[in-house]
Design a protein around this motif. Structure first.
Motif, PDB file in Angstrom:
ATOM      1  N   ARG A  44      -9.142   5.816   1.682  1.00 65.01           N
ATOM      2  CA  ARG A  44      -9.677   6.633   0.589  1.00 65.01           C
ATOM      3  C   ARG A  44      -9.299   8.104   0.700  1.00 65.01           C
ATOM      4  O   ARG A  44      -9.791   8.941  -0.061  1.00 65.01           O
ATOM      5  N   MET A  45      -8.417   8.447   1.647  1.00 65.07           N
ATOM      6  CA  MET A  45      -7.929   9.824   1.722  1.00 65.07           C
ATOM      7  C   MET A  45      -6.884  10.041   0.630  1.00 65.07           C
ATOM      8  O   MET A  45      -6.270   9.089   0.154  1.00 65.07           O
ATOM      9  N   ALA A  46      -6.674  11.306   0.260  1.00 63.75           N
ATOM     10  CA  ALA A  46      -5.638  11.603  -0.743  1.00 63.75           C
ATOM     11  C   ALA A  46      -4.281  11.221  -0.152  1.00 63.75           C
ATOM     12  O   ALA A  46      -4.050  11.407   1.055  1.00 63.75           O
ATOM     13  N   PRO A  47      -3.371  10.676  -0.982  1.00 63.73           N
ATOM     14  CA  PRO A  47      -2.072  10.213  -0.471  1.00 63.73           C
ATOM     15  C   PRO A  47      -1.315  11.269   0.349  1.00 63.73           C
ATOM     16  O   PRO A  47      -0.760  10.952   1.397  1.00 63.73           O
ATOM     17  N   ASP A  48      -1.347  12.524  -0.101  1.00 63.49           N
ATOM     18  CA  ASP A  48      -0.624  13.570   0.658  1.00 63.49           C
ATOM     19  C   ASP A  48      -1.256  13.781   2.026  1.00 63.49           C
ATOM     20  O   ASP A  48      -0.562  14.009   3.021  1.00 63.49           O
ATOM     21  N   ASP A  49      -2.595  13.693   2.067  1.00 59.41           N
ATOM     22  CA  ASP A  49      -3.278  13.860   3.360  1.00 59.41           C
ATOM     23  C   ASP A  49      -2.924  12.717   4.302  1.00 59.41           C
ATOM     24  O   ASP A  49      -2.683  12.912   5.493  1.00 59.41           O
ATOM     25  N   LYS A  50      -2.900  11.488   3.751  1.00 58.55           N
ATOM     26  CA  LYS A  50      -2.536  10.331   4.590  1.00 58.55           C
ATOM     27  C   LYS A  50      -1.143  10.530   5.170  1.00 58.55           C
ATOM     28  O   LYS A  50      -0.910  10.301   6.363  1.00 58.55           O
TER      29      LYS A  50
ATOM     30  N   THR B 210       0.851  -1.202   0.000  1.00 59.33           N
ATOM     31  CA  THR B 210       0.000   0.000   0.000  1.00 59.33           C
ATOM     32  C   THR B 210       0.880   1.242   0.000  1.00 59.33           C
ATOM     33  O   THR B 210       2.046   1.202   0.397  1.00 59.33           O
ATOM     34  N   GLU B 211       0.284   2.368  -0.405  1.00 56.89           N
ATOM     35  CA  GLU B 211       1.038   3.630  -0.415  1.00 56.89           C
ATOM     36  C   GLU B 211       1.430   4.045   0.998  1.00 56.89           C
ATOM     37  O   GLU B 211       2.533   4.528   1.224  1.00 56.89           O
ATOM     38  N   VAL B 212       0.500   3.864   1.952  1.00 57.18           N
ATOM     39  CA  VAL B 212       0.814   4.251   3.338  1.00 57.18           C
ATOM     40  C   VAL B 212       2.071   3.515   3.798  1.00 57.18           C
ATOM     41  O   VAL B 212       2.974   4.087   4.393  1.00 57.18           O
ATOM     42  N   LEU B 213       2.130   2.212   3.476  1.00 55.07           N
ATOM     43  CA  LEU B 213       3.273   1.416   3.910  1.00 55.07           C
ATOM     44  C   LEU B 213       4.545   1.791   3.154  1.00 55.07           C
ATOM     45  O   LEU B 213       5.630   1.847   3.735  1.00 55.07           O
ATOM     46  N   ALA B 214       4.411   2.073   1.857  1.00 47.24           N
ATOM     47  CA  ALA B 214       5.598   2.473   1.082  1.00 47.24           C
ATOM     48  C   ALA B 214       6.170   3.776   1.655  1.00 47.24           C
ATOM     49  O   ALA B 214       7.379   3.907   1.860  1.00 47.24           O
ATOM     50  N   GLN B 215       5.277   4.728   1.952  1.00 42.35           N
ATOM     51  CA  GLN B 215       5.739   6.005   2.521  1.00 42.35           C
ATOM     52  C   GLN B 215       6.378   5.781   3.889  1.00 42.35           C
ATOM     53  O   GLN B 215       7.405   6.377   4.221  1.00 42.35           O
ATOM     54  N   GLN B 216       5.739   4.911   4.679  1.00 42.54           N
ATOM     55  CA  GLN B 216       6.260   4.615   6.018  1.00 42.54           C
ATOM     56  C   GLN B 216       7.664   3.992   5.930  1.00 42.54           C
ATOM     57  O   GLN B 216       8.575   4.382   6.648  1.00 42.54           O
TER      58      GLN B 216
END
Length: 745
Positions: free
Chosen positions: A570-576, A346-352
């Motif tokens: 479902r939030m925008a990636p930058d917001d997450k 997921t994007e959240v995990l990639a960013q993390q």
């Protein structure tokens, strides 16, 4: 090979279109071979009655019982009539009801004292268990008859009702009970099996003769006969043992061949270089590696140093430091002149991961900028929602080799992404990636890169040998020093509402002590979500609790005055990303989130987690979520809130999670409660799992022994030229769709 085609023949030729259609649509059975491998779930003994005392409500059941009495009642001013028949088996009673014109045949067929097998859905009427209009087969001792009452279905070319052979099969000592469906009861399936059973003689036996004789197995045609029409209990055991072996062995041969093919691929050896990035990183680590981390690192580095690609599964306890082991492997590859890619689900995990890896590396991740350390490299992030300029720069850094490490989502797999020299692929959370993605990324290297797969929660050894059978396995089972224990408790919100109030007090206490907390909900709660939920849950007890609603209630109620934020997919990636950064920086007290925080999120100051509707999550998922707290020096607390009744299986499952922090133990519990097909992640196309008899958890010894035999066969004869029957069985297993199931993991 004509004998193969006999089992490949469509069922409609033998059974007629109507029956074949139901079998295909409801049971996934299309050919004679499919039906021969549709095994009985259990067997009724002719002389032993099923216990009526144990009947489950609202389930389709098959019972064998004796008619105690029967009476016809008139109602509606004599215009309507119903037949009530009471059954007994010594343990309990059950009422049958038939209405209208449907009463005459059962009234004649089922006099008091007669015995029959009945199938139907159990309901309750006037505090009595009953079956309305059940279908039945009489099992009278003299002049057995065979009846399908109350169905009115055209059974295709099944035998007529005076077909005594089918009757004898039912009236035999062991009655097979098949997994059935609406419109096709167990005994109808048994009649169909009788029609195709002679074809079993033409079944191709996949087990090599030497293996079969060495282990004393019956030939396949005999095993199929014994499983469908056993004469004794020993027949059943004998057949099951043999059929389990078939499944385990063919699967393990497929995996052994894949491992062999992978081992023969060429790869660039990536040997660690002294005085490089890895040494600089190790010198800064504020702690020493655990013994387990040292051992696993040794295994990985040894394989990276060979000229064939590594294919290794790294699994271990939540929080055992898998990411650190993977990062050190990535640094070693960069030192050796290659690039390393980490694929996150997921994007959240990639960013993390990107955030934590750049933090861990410090100026070692600042390659190409002023003031970077001498051996530094560049670490880039690549996700689908990045802005065009940032994305262009990341792609450029990859193709020039400026970036040694890239962390990304599925975006890494796109055609546009080119690497300078891809040496290692790390896949985080394997079961969310299919083999297609794994292979697509591997094809980005000039030669196949090395592969390291990490699972988030531990998996039992046999599952590893089955689902990840094409990978060698390393296990981390020690937690790093300084990790705190996590206390877990079940909060029964329905039975004891004051426990829930106390849970929110505990959250306030943690925040007052300078810590932070998570509140996890199964659902988001926006409008799109609500529509989906309504469609899915019409008739269910209530929709699952949602992030948006729960957050609003907490802010207005028990957590008023605290800094509460929400996070969901479902939030925008930058917001997450902004929400996660604020939480990590301690600017938010409580994060109300969906399971986007399940994997890899690392905020050591977060000490408490409240999981709402915890019974709606799986055991491994709860264990995974719980691993987000207790990552620092302060003890962690996990509260599992549920409305499930005290004696329910859901409560038992939550009790198991609260009782142990051992992920390996929980993964066994999780798998025992799920169906085998789910464990093995069936191909999305809905192909039935190829395992019909083998149970991955219980049959550990069979799988381990089959693996050894498979390796021996494949080592001696990789092309299986001496085993044409085994090749045929393999082709059947590995038809294009199941190839996917095998590798998906």
């Amino acid at each position: 090979m004509d004998h193969v085609s006999a089992l490949d023949e469509p069922l409609k030729k033998t059974l007629g279109q109507p029956t074949a259609k139901v079998m295909a649509e409801s049971l996934g059975l299309h050919t004679v071979g499919d039906l021969l491998h549709h095994y009985p779930r259990r067997y009724e003994e002719r002389g032993r009655l099923t216990r009526l005392a144990d009947l489950p409500l609202d389930e389709d059941v098959t019972v064998v019982a004796q008619v105690a009495d029967a009476r016809v009642l008139r109602f509606n001013g004599g215009r309507g009539q119903r037949l009530e028949i009471n059954l007994t088996d010594g343990s309990g009673r059950l009422q049958l009801v038939f209405f209208g014109r449907g009463i005459h045949k059962p009234h004649k067929d089922l006099p008091p004292g007669s015995r029959a097998m009945f199938a139907g859905k159990v309901s309750v009427f006037n505090h009595k268990l009953q079956l309305a209009h059940p279908t039945y087969v009489t099992l009278g001792p003299a002049g057995d008859t065979f009846d399908d009452a109350g169905t009115g279905e055209d059974g295709g070319a099944l035998p007529d009702e005076d077909d005594t052979e089918a009757v004898d099969a039912f009236a035999g000592r062991l009655i097979p009970i098949y997994p059935a469906c609406k419109g096709l009861e167990s005994w109808k399936i048994a009649k169909a099996v009788d029609l195709v059973l002679p074809r079993a003689a033409e079944a191709v036996d996949p087990l090599p003769a030497a293996l079969r004789e060495g282990r004393g197995f019956s030939p396949l045609p005999e095993a199929l006969h014994k499983v469908h029409r056993p004469e004794t209990k020993a027949d059943i055991e004998d057949a099951r043992e043999r059929l389990k072996w078939d499944e385990a062995f063919v699967l393990q041969v497929a995996l052994a061949r894949r491992r062999l093919a992978d081992r023969q691929l060429p790869a660039v050896a990536r040997r660690p270089v002294a005085g490089g990035l890895l040494d600089a990183f190790d010198a800064r680590l504020p702690f020493t590696l655990t013994e387990g981390q040292e051992k696993v690192t040794g295994e990985i580095f040894a394989e990276l140093g060979t000229e064939h690609p590594m294919h290794r599964l790294l699994q271990g306890e939540v929080g055992s430091g898998k990411t650190l082991v993977a990062l050190r492997a990535m640094l070693a590859v960069v030192d050796a002149g290659g690039q390393a890619a980490m694929l996150a689900p997921t994007e959240v995990l990639a960013q993390q991961h990107h955030r934590s890896i750049t933090e861990m590396l410090g100026d070692l991740a600042a390659g190409g900028t002023l003031g970077a350390a001498e051996s530094a490299t560049k670490v880039v992030l690549l996700t689908g929602s990045m802005g065009a300029a940032a994305r262009r720069q990341a792609l450029l850094d990859l193709v020039t080799g400026e970036a040694g490490i890239v962390i990304g989502t599925h975006a890494l797999i796109e055609d546009k992404v080119q690497f300078h020299d891809l040496g290692l692929v790390v896949v985080d959370e394997q079961h969310r990636f299919g083999v297609e993605q794994r292979d697509a990324l591997r094809s980005k290297g000039k030669q196949p890169p090395h592969l390291l797969v990490m699972t988030a929660t531990p998996i039992p050894r046999t599952v590893a040998m089955t689902v990840f059978g094409d990978l060698e396995t390393s296990v981390l089972d020690q937690l790093p020093a300084g990790r705190s224990p996590i206390a877990s408790h079940v909060v029964p919100a329905q039975d004891k509402p004051h426990f829930l109030a106390r849970a929110w007090d505990r959250v306030r206490e943690e925040v007052a002590g300078g810590h932070q907390a998570y509140v996890v909900c199964p659902r988001i709660g926006d409008e799109e979500d609500a529509k989906k939920k309504q469609a899915a849950e019409d008739g269910e007890k209530r929709p699952a609790l949602a992030v948006v609603d729960v957050a609003a209630k907490l802010v207005a109620g028990p957590l008023a005055g605290l800094r509460v934020e929400v996070l969901h997919g479902r939030m925008a990636p930058d917001d997450k990303d902004a929400v996660m950064r604020r939480f990590a920086a301690g600017e938010t007290d409580v994060l109300v989130a969906t399971t986007v925080i399940e994997v890899g999120v690392n905020v050591p100051n977060a000490t408490a987690m409240v999981i709402m509707d915890a019974d709606r999550f799986g055991v491994s998922q709860l264990h995974q979520l719980r691993g987000r707290v207790g990552r620092g020096s302060a003890p962690g607390l996990c509260l599992l809130v549920t409305e499930a009744p005290e004696a329910s299986p859901a409560r038992a499952r939550l009790g198991a999670v609260a009782a142990t922090l051992d992920g390996f133990e929980l993964s066994r519990i999780d798998l025992e409660q799920r169906r085998e097909g789910d464990v093995l992640g069936q191909a999305q196309s809905g192909v039935r799992s190829s395992l019909r008899m083998l149970a991955v958890i219980e049959d550990e010894e069979v799988i381990a022994a089959a693996r050894e035999e498979a390796v021996a066969v494949v080592t001696k004869d990789p092309g299986l030229t001496g085993y044409p029957e085994l090749r045929t069985a393999l082709d059947a297993l590995l038809d294009a769709e199941r190839e996917r199931y095998l590798d998906k993991g």
